[in-house]
Design an enzyme around this catalytic site. Sequence first.
Site, PDB file in Angstrom:
ATOM      1  N   SER A  81       0.832  -1.198   0.000  1.00  0.00           N
ATOM      2  CA  SER A  81       0.000   0.000   0.000  1.00  0.00           C
ATOM      3  C   SER A  81       0.873   1.257   0.000  1.00  0.00           C
ATOM      4  O   SER A  81       1.776   1.364  -0.820  1.00  0.00           O
ATOM      5  CB  SER A  81      -0.958  -0.055   1.196  1.00  0.00           C
ATOM      6  OG  SER A  81      -1.968   0.918   1.089  1.00  0.00           O
ATOM      7  N   ARG A  92     -11.962   6.084  10.093  1.00  0.00           N
ATOM      8  CA  ARG A  92     -11.538   4.686  10.193  1.00  0.00           C
ATOM      9  C   ARG A  92     -12.583   3.737   9.608  1.00  0.00           C
ATOM     10  O   ARG A  92     -12.239   2.764   8.940  1.00  0.00           O
ATOM     11  CB  ARG A  92     -11.266   4.347  11.655  1.00  0.00           C
ATOM     12  CG  ARG A  92     -10.715   2.964  11.880  1.00  0.00           C
ATOM     13  CD  ARG A  92      -9.406   2.745  11.156  1.00  0.00           C
ATOM     14  NE  ARG A  92      -8.718   1.548  11.608  1.00  0.00           N
ATOM     15  CZ  ARG A  92      -7.557   1.127  11.118  1.00  0.00           C
ATOM     16  NH1 ARG A  92      -6.956   1.803  10.160  1.00  0.00           N
ATOM     17  NH2 ARG A  92      -6.979   0.031  11.568  1.00  0.00           N
ATOM     18  N   ASP A 132      -8.751  -6.382  -4.845  1.00  0.00           N
ATOM     19  CA  ASP A 132      -8.344  -5.092  -4.269  1.00  0.00           C
ATOM     20  C   ASP A 132      -8.880  -3.968  -5.154  1.00  0.00           C
ATOM     21  O   ASP A 132      -8.421  -3.771  -6.270  1.00  0.00           O
ATOM     22  CB  ASP A 132      -6.811  -5.039  -4.203  1.00  0.00           C
ATOM     23  CG  ASP A 132      -6.287  -3.762  -3.562  1.00  0.00           C
ATOM     24  OD1 ASP A 132      -7.091  -2.849  -3.256  1.00  0.00           O
ATOM     25  OD2 ASP A 132      -5.062  -3.675  -3.352  1.00  0.00           O
ATOM     26  N   HIS A 175      -8.017  -5.147  -0.407  1.00  0.00           N
ATOM     27  CA  HIS A 175      -6.721  -4.502  -0.199  1.00  0.00           C
ATOM     28  C   HIS A 175      -5.967  -5.105   0.995  1.00  0.00           C
ATOM     29  O   HIS A 175      -4.750  -5.254   0.969  1.00  0.00           O
ATOM     30  CB  HIS A 175      -6.953  -3.005   0.026  1.00  0.00           C
ATOM     31  CG  HIS A 175      -5.704  -2.194   0.100  1.00  0.00           C
ATOM     32  ND1 HIS A 175      -4.815  -2.099  -0.941  1.00  0.00           N
ATOM     33  CD2 HIS A 175      -5.178  -1.426   1.094  1.00  0.00           C
ATOM     34  CE1 HIS A 175      -3.804  -1.320  -0.598  1.00  0.00           C
ATOM     35  NE2 HIS A 175      -3.999  -0.892   0.627  1.00  0.00           N
ATOM     36  N   ASP A 176      -6.701  -5.448   2.030  1.00  0.00           N
ATOM     37  CA  ASP A 176      -6.096  -6.006   3.241  1.00  0.00           C
ATOM     38  C   ASP A 176      -5.405  -7.346   3.023  1.00  0.00           C
ATOM     39  O   ASP A 176      -4.679  -7.815   3.901  1.00  0.00           O
ATOM     40  CB  ASP A 176      -7.161  -6.188   4.325  1.00  0.00           C
ATOM     41  CG  ASP A 176      -7.166  -5.028   5.314  1.00  0.00           C
ATOM     42  OD1 ASP A 176      -6.339  -4.102   5.142  1.00  0.00           O
ATOM     43  OD2 ASP A 176      -7.981  -5.045   6.247  1.00  0.00           O
TER      44      ASP A 176
END
Lengths: 383, 383
Positions: free
Chosen positions: B157, B227, B322, B355-356
């Site tokens: 990232s 968040r 992602d 993405h994680d």
Amino acid sequence: MPEQIPQDSIGLVTPQTLHFDQPLELECSTVLPGYTLIYETYGSLNEDASNAVLICHALSGNHHAAGYHSMEDKKPGWWDTAIGPGKTIDTNRFFVVVPNNLGGCNGSTGPTSTNPESGRPYGPDFPFVTVQDWVVSQARLADALGIHQWAAVVGGSLGGMQTLQWSITYPERLRHALIIAAAPKLTAQNIAFNEVARQAIRTDPEFHEGRYIEHNVLPERGLRLARMLGHITYLSDESMGAKFGRELREGHLNYDYGVEFQVESYLRYQADRFVGQFDANTYLLMTKALDYFDPAAAHGDNLSAALSRVSAQFCVLSFTSDWRFSPNRSREMVRALLDNDLKVSYAEITANQGHDAFLMKIPHYLNLFGSYMKRITVGGETS
Amino acid sequence: MPEQIPQDSIGLVTPQTLHFDQPLELECSTVLPGYTLIYETYGSLNEDASNAVLICHALSGNHHAAGYHSMEDKKPGWWDTAIGPGKTIDTNRFFVVVPNNLGGCNGSTGPTSTNPESGRPYGPDFPFVTVQDWVVSQARLADALGIHQWAAVVGGSLGGMQTLQWSITYPERLRHALIIAAAPKLTAQNIAFNEVARQAIRTDPEFHEGRYIEHNVLPERGLRLARMLGHITYLSDESMGAKFGRELREGHLNYDYGVEFQVESYLRYQADRFVGQFDANTYLLMTKALDYFDPAAAHGDNLSAALSRVSAQFCVLSFTSDWRFSPNRSREMVRALLDNDLKVSYAEITANQGHDAFLMKIPHYLNLFGSYMKRITVGGETS
């Protein structure tokens, strides 16, 4: 027609209101003692009332779908691209009815209306409304207008959900259902975006537990955030890229928190515009109605079973770049309709505008949509 | 090793700090008179200092990438799945260095540090830092540790962006660059999400123009929203669906604004956890560093030209689901690297975690990643 109003517009229109005294028991079990719906109509109802088309609006939509309220209006109604004389939904043929949904903030009874029990604005006491509740309230409007059966019910996004629900709740009351850029239920990601929007509004100190009107304030910060977030999901990555790219407003980086990129300017502008126009409690209710919509739930998550009594003919349209309600979601509906041997036209329209494509003047889309509308027969016409 | 710490963990680790007296001129033109970096190291530097690996962290990451700080720690560092003895980044072979970025809130000089000029916390006066600034500050750390050339720089990232910048700024100071789930610059949509997060923080009344520490408060509401929004973009629609679906926390709808769907509970939990751990001004700075990163900008938007002096070998990895930094963004980098006849390994990993995924224990991913690391030769080893 005055020269500043385009020739193909329905022209000046006037909203109407209708009060319903009969109590309405909502899905959440609360009984609304009475309510008012504001609506607009375009075109004329024919003799056998067979040419009526109901338009269901989306999250931030309302009853003003076409034409202008005054000569000073800079913009026409939200679906003027599709509704008007000779247009996709041809007002020379159809009698078009567009109500503002119950719980709305544009004239139908909603959180900003006075609660007859307290004499104060409903605010947070306005009950939760569902897609099914809207359909029932719209059916009463149809009764009042002398419309037993709609030639078509049409809606995009949350409006498409109402259209699907119409076909389930009142199978005999519509001949055609046009469902555009919709889904049979929200995904976890859809719910997550709604939840962030709700948290933004509800944690705004000016929200005052929903009683901001009585405090003479608005939860502006929260509503702005909700709208900005909404706009990101209405556009595609591609269309945002094409529209704004990484263009800098002043041509250079400023190293500050003002607007640096054009896309930031767009979001702030959209947010500012929305705050003065839309009620935060209505926004909350609409997102909840979206979350709750799930006609298959009562049938063991089997959408085909939920549609077993449906008899309308369907036109389902989706857009390739719509990631809010992707084509896959439309295909789920098409599959369930086909399982029930229903007539379905389906098109996946190549368009890079994202979810908002359904509101836009995209020739290929409007042609397909218009062709379907043309095939709908109404009484008194020679085919 | 104590029994509650897994056998394959690096075990108990202690962060170190290093103060740099030499002023650092940042890209925004501000000169930082001096600064401290906190960092962790795992493994041992070999005789010719040829086995050092730099790990660059992402938006909310820090220097604690592996092992445990105490026997009471419930969780190891953020990339413990990949770093440790015998693991993907094998600490038996490599000397791993992980600094907390300048502007961070975990021990390196940042907005929560005391501004030597005023004796008060920097807060909003901490200057804007860029990916390039981080790379320069990390090079000084390398100097101090006696590392002339990294065997590899590795990052996911925003960490991958630092890795790419390392290869541009100091071509001779790294042999390998591993760029995972990254992009050569943000899209308008990426910037838009960052802007909503920033607006959430900056419009929180407890933000106090960034001086919340001096007011003994925190812009909790804004940071929570930022968040929550971040988490939506870190997961895929698919993985959120698999994890939460439309599952109701209490098995039935409550028609209220408490938690109804499991996904709402997840978001609120993640938000609550984050608020006590992360500084809002740092969050703002990190999102700005993301927005600003664009090495091609100085070369007429030509990424190939921006990479013309690069000499490292590359491993680029992306994940199919992602949507924050999609495989297409990695392909842009691969294409530009190939234009320069550089050695590139590229894999698009089928994974539904979004993405994680780059942080997760996905065997296929860690095998590929590990195979690449194994091929990196270091001094003193017989091949």
